[in-house]
Scaffold this motif. Structure first.
Motif, PDB file in Angstrom:
ATOM      1  N   TYR A 163       0.835  -1.198   0.000  1.00  0.00           N
ATOM      2  CA  TYR A 163       0.000   0.000   0.000  1.00  0.00           C
ATOM      3  C   TYR A 163       0.874   1.254   0.000  1.00  0.00           C
ATOM      4  O   TYR A 163       0.727   2.131  -0.858  1.00  0.00           O
ATOM      5  CB  TYR A 163      -0.929  -0.005   1.218  1.00  0.00           C
ATOM      6  CG  TYR A 163      -1.707   1.264   1.402  1.00  0.00           C
ATOM      7  CD1 TYR A 163      -2.901   1.465   0.718  1.00  0.00           C
ATOM      8  CD2 TYR A 163      -1.249   2.278   2.234  1.00  0.00           C
ATOM      9  CE1 TYR A 163      -3.626   2.633   0.874  1.00  0.00           C
ATOM     10  CE2 TYR A 163      -1.958   3.456   2.392  1.00  0.00           C
ATOM     11  CZ  TYR A 163      -3.147   3.633   1.713  1.00  0.00           C
ATOM     12  OH  TYR A 163      -3.846   4.795   1.855  1.00  0.00           O
ATOM     13  N   PHE A 164       1.795   1.336   0.945  1.00  0.00           N
ATOM     14  CA  PHE A 164       2.623   2.531   1.058  1.00  0.00           C
ATOM     15  C   PHE A 164       3.592   2.674  -0.118  1.00  0.00           C
ATOM     16  O   PHE A 164       3.787   3.786  -0.627  1.00  0.00           O
ATOM     17  CB  PHE A 164       3.365   2.560   2.396  1.00  0.00           C
ATOM     18  CG  PHE A 164       2.457   2.884   3.543  1.00  0.00           C
ATOM     19  CD1 PHE A 164       1.865   4.136   3.656  1.00  0.00           C
ATOM     20  CD2 PHE A 164       2.161   1.926   4.489  1.00  0.00           C
ATOM     21  CE1 PHE A 164       1.006   4.434   4.700  1.00  0.00           C
ATOM     22  CE2 PHE A 164       1.301   2.214   5.547  1.00  0.00           C
ATOM     23  CZ  PHE A 164       0.723   3.469   5.657  1.00  0.00           C
ATOM     24  N   MET A 165       4.167   1.574  -0.572  1.00  0.00           N
ATOM     25  CA  MET A 165       5.099   1.649  -1.707  1.00  0.00           C
ATOM     26  C   MET A 165       4.392   2.148  -2.962  1.00  0.00           C
ATOM     27  O   MET A 165       4.927   2.986  -3.706  1.00  0.00           O
ATOM     28  CB  MET A 165       5.747   0.291  -1.964  1.00  0.00           C
ATOM     29  CG  MET A 165       6.783  -0.095  -0.938  1.00  0.00           C
ATOM     30  SD  MET A 165       7.523  -1.705  -1.274  1.00  0.00           S
ATOM     31  CE  MET A 165       8.556  -1.316  -2.674  1.00  0.00           C
ATOM     32  N   ILE A 166       3.193   1.649  -3.201  1.00  0.00           N
ATOM     33  CA  ILE A 166       2.467   2.023  -4.416  1.00  0.00           C
ATOM     34  C   ILE A 166       1.911   3.440  -4.306  1.00  0.00           C
ATOM     35  O   ILE A 166       1.967   4.209  -5.269  1.00  0.00           O
ATOM     36  CB  ILE A 166       1.391   0.976  -4.743  1.00  0.00           C
ATOM     37  CG1 ILE A 166       2.104  -0.302  -5.198  1.00  0.00           C
ATOM     38  CG2 ILE A 166       0.435   1.481  -5.805  1.00  0.00           C
ATOM     39  CD1 ILE A 166       1.233  -1.506  -5.339  1.00  0.00           C
ATOM     40  N   LYS A 167       1.412   3.810  -3.131  1.00  0.00           N
ATOM     41  CA  LYS A 167       0.922   5.185  -2.938  1.00  0.00           C
ATOM     42  C   LYS A 167       2.066   6.191  -3.118  1.00  0.00           C
ATOM     43  O   LYS A 167       1.912   7.197  -3.805  1.00  0.00           O
ATOM     44  CB  LYS A 167       0.295   5.362  -1.554  1.00  0.00           C
ATOM     45  CG  LYS A 167      -1.055   4.735  -1.393  1.00  0.00           C
ATOM     46  CD  LYS A 167      -2.095   5.458  -2.208  1.00  0.00           C
ATOM     47  CE  LYS A 167      -3.480   4.901  -1.899  1.00  0.00           C
ATOM     48  NZ  LYS A 167      -4.522   5.493  -2.717  1.00  0.00           N
ATOM     49  N   LEU A 196       4.475  16.628 -13.000  1.00  0.00           N
ATOM     50  CA  LEU A 196       3.958  17.968 -12.743  1.00  0.00           C
ATOM     51  C   LEU A 196       5.091  18.994 -12.648  1.00  0.00           C
ATOM     52  O   LEU A 196       5.025  20.063 -13.270  1.00  0.00           O
ATOM     53  CB  LEU A 196       3.134  17.983 -11.454  1.00  0.00           C
ATOM     54  CG  LEU A 196       2.563  19.341 -11.040  1.00  0.00           C
ATOM     55  CD1 LEU A 196       1.556  19.829 -12.069  1.00  0.00           C
ATOM     56  CD2 LEU A 196       1.930  19.239  -9.658  1.00  0.00           C
ATOM     57  N   PHE A 197       6.136  18.671 -11.888  1.00  0.00           N
ATOM     58  CA  PHE A 197       7.248  19.614 -11.749  1.00  0.00           C
ATOM     59  C   PHE A 197       7.975  19.820 -13.076  1.00  0.00           C
ATOM     60  O   PHE A 197       8.380  20.948 -13.397  1.00  0.00           O
ATOM     61  CB  PHE A 197       8.223  19.171 -10.658  1.00  0.00           C
ATOM     62  CG  PHE A 197       7.651  19.272  -9.270  1.00  0.00           C
ATOM     63  CD1 PHE A 197       6.675  20.201  -8.942  1.00  0.00           C
ATOM     64  CD2 PHE A 197       8.081  18.416  -8.282  1.00  0.00           C
ATOM     65  CE1 PHE A 197       6.143  20.295  -7.667  1.00  0.00           C
ATOM     66  CE2 PHE A 197       7.562  18.489  -6.994  1.00  0.00           C
ATOM     67  CZ  PHE A 197       6.587  19.443  -6.683  1.00  0.00           C
ATOM     68  N   TRP A 217       3.619  10.808 -17.405  1.00  0.00           N
ATOM     69  CA  TRP A 217       4.091  10.570 -16.034  1.00  0.00           C
ATOM     70  C   TRP A 217       2.953  10.805 -15.043  1.00  0.00           C
ATOM     71  O   TRP A 217       2.745  10.011 -14.119  1.00  0.00           O
ATOM     72  CB  TRP A 217       5.239  11.523 -15.688  1.00  0.00           C
ATOM     73  CG  TRP A 217       6.571  11.162 -16.238  1.00  0.00           C
ATOM     74  CD1 TRP A 217       7.140  11.624 -17.386  1.00  0.00           C
ATOM     75  CD2 TRP A 217       7.543  10.281 -15.652  1.00  0.00           C
ATOM     76  NE1 TRP A 217       8.395  11.081 -17.541  1.00  0.00           N
ATOM     77  CE2 TRP A 217       8.665  10.258 -16.486  1.00  0.00           C
ATOM     78  CE3 TRP A 217       7.556   9.521 -14.484  1.00  0.00           C
ATOM     79  CZ2 TRP A 217       9.800   9.501 -16.217  1.00  0.00           C
ATOM     80  CZ3 TRP A 217       8.686   8.770 -14.210  1.00  0.00           C
ATOM     81  CH2 TRP A 217       9.780   8.759 -15.069  1.00  0.00           C
ATOM     82  N   MET A 218       2.237  11.915 -15.226  1.00  0.00           N
ATOM     83  CA  MET A 218       1.178  12.257 -14.272  1.00  0.00           C
ATOM     84  C   MET A 218       0.031  11.255 -14.313  1.00  0.00           C
ATOM     85  O   MET A 218      -0.488  10.857 -13.263  1.00  0.00           O
ATOM     86  CB  MET A 218       0.672  13.676 -14.537  1.00  0.00           C
ATOM     87  CG  MET A 218       1.704  14.744 -14.195  1.00  0.00           C
ATOM     88  SD  MET A 218       1.085  16.432 -14.325  1.00  0.00           S
ATOM     89  CE  MET A 218       1.160  16.703 -16.081  1.00  0.00           C
ATOM     90  N   ALA A 249       2.467   8.981  -6.097  1.00  0.00           N
ATOM     91  CA  ALA A 249       2.648  10.407  -5.798  1.00  0.00           C
ATOM     92  C   ALA A 249       3.928  10.932  -6.449  1.00  0.00           C
ATOM     93  O   ALA A 249       3.926  12.030  -7.035  1.00  0.00           O
ATOM     94  CB  ALA A 249       2.681  10.619  -4.291  1.00  0.00           C
ATOM     95  N   LEU A 250       5.007  10.159  -6.378  1.00  0.00           N
ATOM     96  CA  LEU A 250       6.276  10.605  -6.964  1.00  0.00           C
ATOM     97  C   LEU A 250       6.207  10.673  -8.488  1.00  0.00           C
ATOM     98  O   LEU A 250       6.746  11.614  -9.090  1.00  0.00           O
ATOM     99  CB  LEU A 250       7.416   9.695  -6.517  1.00  0.00           C
ATOM    100  CG  LEU A 250       7.798   9.795  -5.037  1.00  0.00           C
ATOM    101  CD1 LEU A 250       8.855   8.755  -4.691  1.00  0.00           C
ATOM    102  CD2 LEU A 250       8.258  11.194  -4.678  1.00  0.00           C
TER     103      LEU A 250
END
Length: 152
Positions: free
Chosen positions: A88-92, A103-104, A137-138, A96-97
């Motif tokens: 869960y945390f790895m995929i979230k 975006l950046f 990417w986004m 996000a990254l």
């Protein structure tokens, strides 16, 4: 804590990731279609690649495939809740990254078009980076992010 998987997003994410990795494998093998759209130093290095550059392209292709492996792991019925939570945390975080990276980059390329930043990108690369690469990417980041959630 229980997690819920959206298989539709998992399969979309796997397809997105394989396509993304596939482009890198193609370029690592010396393919040039689409490289000009990246622009800048990447395009220049691709024209006459040094072995270190080719190695980096190969490594990025395999790293991208790691994302597909993570998504495939969501389809496994894990007995241990800790494994589900790690996924869960790895995929979230990955989602996000991926999104933030796109975006950046999108923002910095826009800033370069209005001369607030100085990038060595030609109009062709700017067009394709803003129309395809950064949104790609986004979109991938959003797909990853929505593959899994905490069940209520």
């Amino acid at each position: 804590m229980e997690t819920k998987i959206n298989k539709y997003y998992v399969y979309m994410g796997i397809i997105w990731t394989i396509l993304f990795a596939g482009m890198s494998f193609y370029w690592a093998l010396g393919g040039m279609i689409g490289v000009r759209s990246l622009g800048g130093a990447i395009y220049e290095q691709a024209l006459d690649p040094e072995p270190a550059f080719v190695t980096i392209v190969w490594m990025t292709a395999f790293i991208k495939l790691f994302g597909a492996l993570l998504l495939f792991m969501l389809l496994v019925k894990w007995r241990d809740s800790w494994m589900r939570m790690i996924l869960y945390f790895m995929i979230k975080v990955s989602g996000a990254l991926l999104f933030l990276y796109g975006l950046f980059n999108f923002i910095t390329i826009i800033l370069s078009t209005i001369d607030l930043l100085d990038f060595q990108l030609d109009g062709y690369a700017i067009f394709w980076r803003l129309l395809f690469w950064e949104p790609y990417w986004m979109i991938g980041g959003l797909i990853y992010f929505f593959t899994i959630k905490i069940a209520k």
